[in-house]
Write an enzyme that holds these catalytic residues in place. Structure first.
Site, PDB file in Angstrom:
ATOM      1  CG  HIS A 102      -6.026   1.738   5.232  1.00 56.78           C
ATOM      2  ND1 HIS A 102      -5.598   2.706   6.109  1.00 56.78           N
ATOM      3  CD2 HIS A 102      -4.988   0.873   5.087  1.00 56.78           C
ATOM      4  CE1 HIS A 102      -4.356   2.429   6.479  1.00 56.78           C
ATOM      5  NE2 HIS A 102      -3.962   1.326   5.873  1.00 56.78           N
ATOM      6  CG  ASN A 120      -1.734   1.229   1.377  1.00 55.97           C
ATOM      7  OD1 ASN A 120      -1.816   2.048   0.456  1.00 55.97           O
ATOM      8  ND2 ASN A 120      -2.366   1.396   2.538  1.00 55.97           N
ATOM      9  CD  GLU A 145      -3.778  -2.712   7.445  1.00 59.42           C
ATOM     10  OE1 GLU A 145      -2.645  -2.976   7.056  1.00 59.42           O
ATOM     11  OE2 GLU A 145      -4.338  -1.619   7.216  1.00 59.42           O
ATOM     12  CD  GLU A 149      -3.075   5.438   6.959  1.00 62.98           C
ATOM     13  OE1 GLU A 149      -3.046   5.533   5.724  1.00 62.98           O
ATOM     14  OE2 GLU A 149      -2.144   4.969   7.636  1.00 62.98           O
ATOM     15  N   GLY A 191       2.159   1.883  11.348  1.00 67.13           N
ATOM     16  CA  GLY A 191       3.133   2.978  11.351  1.00 67.13           C
ATOM     17  C   GLY A 191       3.797   3.215  12.694  1.00 67.13           C
TER      18      GLY A 191
HETATM   19  C1  PEP Z   1      -1.064   0.188   6.516  1.00 63.33           C
HETATM   20  O1  PEP Z   1      -1.296   1.377   6.684  1.00 63.33           O
HETATM   21  O2  PEP Z   1      -1.850  -0.532   5.856  1.00 63.33           O
HETATM   22  C2  PEP Z   1       0.134  -0.367   7.106  1.00 63.33           C
HETATM   23  C3  PEP Z   1       0.166  -1.641   7.359  1.00 63.33           C
HETATM   24  O3  PEP Z   1       1.136   0.529   7.350  1.00 63.33           O
HETATM   25  P1  PEP Z   1       2.574   0.192   8.009  1.00 63.33           P
HETATM   26  O4  PEP Z   1       3.070  -1.076   7.361  1.00 63.33           O
HETATM   27  O5  PEP Z   1       3.415   1.378   7.671  1.00 63.33           O
HETATM   28  O6  PEP Z   1       2.340   0.020   9.463  1.00 63.33           O
END
Ligand code: PEP
Length: 252
Positions: free
Chosen positions: A95, A9, A167, A97, A173
């Site tokens: 997602h 992503n 997630e 975000e 992050g």
């Molecule tokens: C994401 O935002 O889908 C994600 C997994 O980000 P990161 O790998 O940077 O934690």
């Protein structure tokens, strides 16, 4: 046996020129990969470039979002048909975000998942709890709500049309992923919940992938878990060499 899938992503990174350079560097590094599905999710404006660059490969193309309507007065939105037209076979939906920054609720997620499936796009549906939910012992409740509502009204599904991404928001992050055991426990719960919606053969075939601070260094023990079928990778996929190492680890 579920085939592993690794999804990169890119979020709001890599305009067209950088996207082309990324794929040119990435392709030779993953030529030998045979046991893993790879999907790239660039920003909308780079879809056409990535589509062209991966056209002779088995790499899949996903959007990071989509609207559920086929067309109409929805300024700034992109329809499922437009994504198909842009070469996508999949769309990331819900997602965290988008849930947090764009007020995307379970109802919208559900509409998007249904629209994706209707257009033969694979819905990569994301679920995840906040740190606050986790501290309050609400992880299972939050996830089960997101899963049941997100898939509401879908009675039958071709297992290639849904990838479920767990997630945990506290891991995204943050540099601190869920431990393999934690993630595996949640994935097992999610699979059990899928079993309340779909027949056992479907439930066993749907891939449940983990996302949240995956790196080339920590991916191996996560993938060693029986219920973790791959990863959704954010920050660590932005460098093609890193992402290729992650994919390579999944291939072994
Ligand atoms: C994401 O935002 O889908 C994600 C997994 O980000 P990161 O790998 O940077 O934690």
């Amino acid at each position: 046996m579920r085939r592993r899938v690794l999804i990169g992503n890119w979020k709001m990174h890599k305009p067209a020129r950088e996207a082309r350079a990324y794929v040119n560097e990435f392709l030779p590094l993953i030529q030998h990969i045979s046991n893993v599905d790879i999907i790239l999710a660039p920003p909308f404006t780079s879809l056409h470039v990535v589509k062209e660059a991966i056209k002779d490969t088995t790499i899949g193309l996903a959007s990071q979002n989509m609207h559920w309507n086929p067309h109409g007065a929805f300024t700034g939105e992109i329809s499922p048909a437009m994504l198909c037209d842009s070469g996508c076979q999949a769309a990331i939906i819900g997602h965290s975000e988008r849930r947090q920054l764009s007020h995307e609720d379970d109802n919208k997620v559900n509409r998007k998942v249904k629209a994706a499936i209707a257009h033969h796009l694979t819905a990569i549906m994301c679920v995840g709890e906040t740190q606050k939910d986790r501290d309050a012992g609400k992880t299972s409740d939050v996830l089960s709500h997101q899963l049941i509502e997100g898939l509401s009204g879908i009675d039958t599904i071709d297992t290639t049309q849904l990838i479920l991404a767990y997630e945990p928001i506290w891991a995204i992050g943050s540099g601190t992923p869920a431990t393999p055991t934690q993630a595996n426990r949640v994935h097992a719960e999610l699979r059990k919940l899928l079993g309340t919606l779909f027949p056992a053969s479907t439930t066993e075939s749907i891939r449940i992938i983990y996302g949240g601070s995956i790196t080339a260094e920590n991916i191996q023990p996560l993938l060693a878990m029986p219920h973790i079928d791959g990863g959704l990778v954010g920050g660590a996929c932005l460098n093609p060499q890193n992402f290729a190492t992650i994919v390579d680890t999944a291939d072994n």
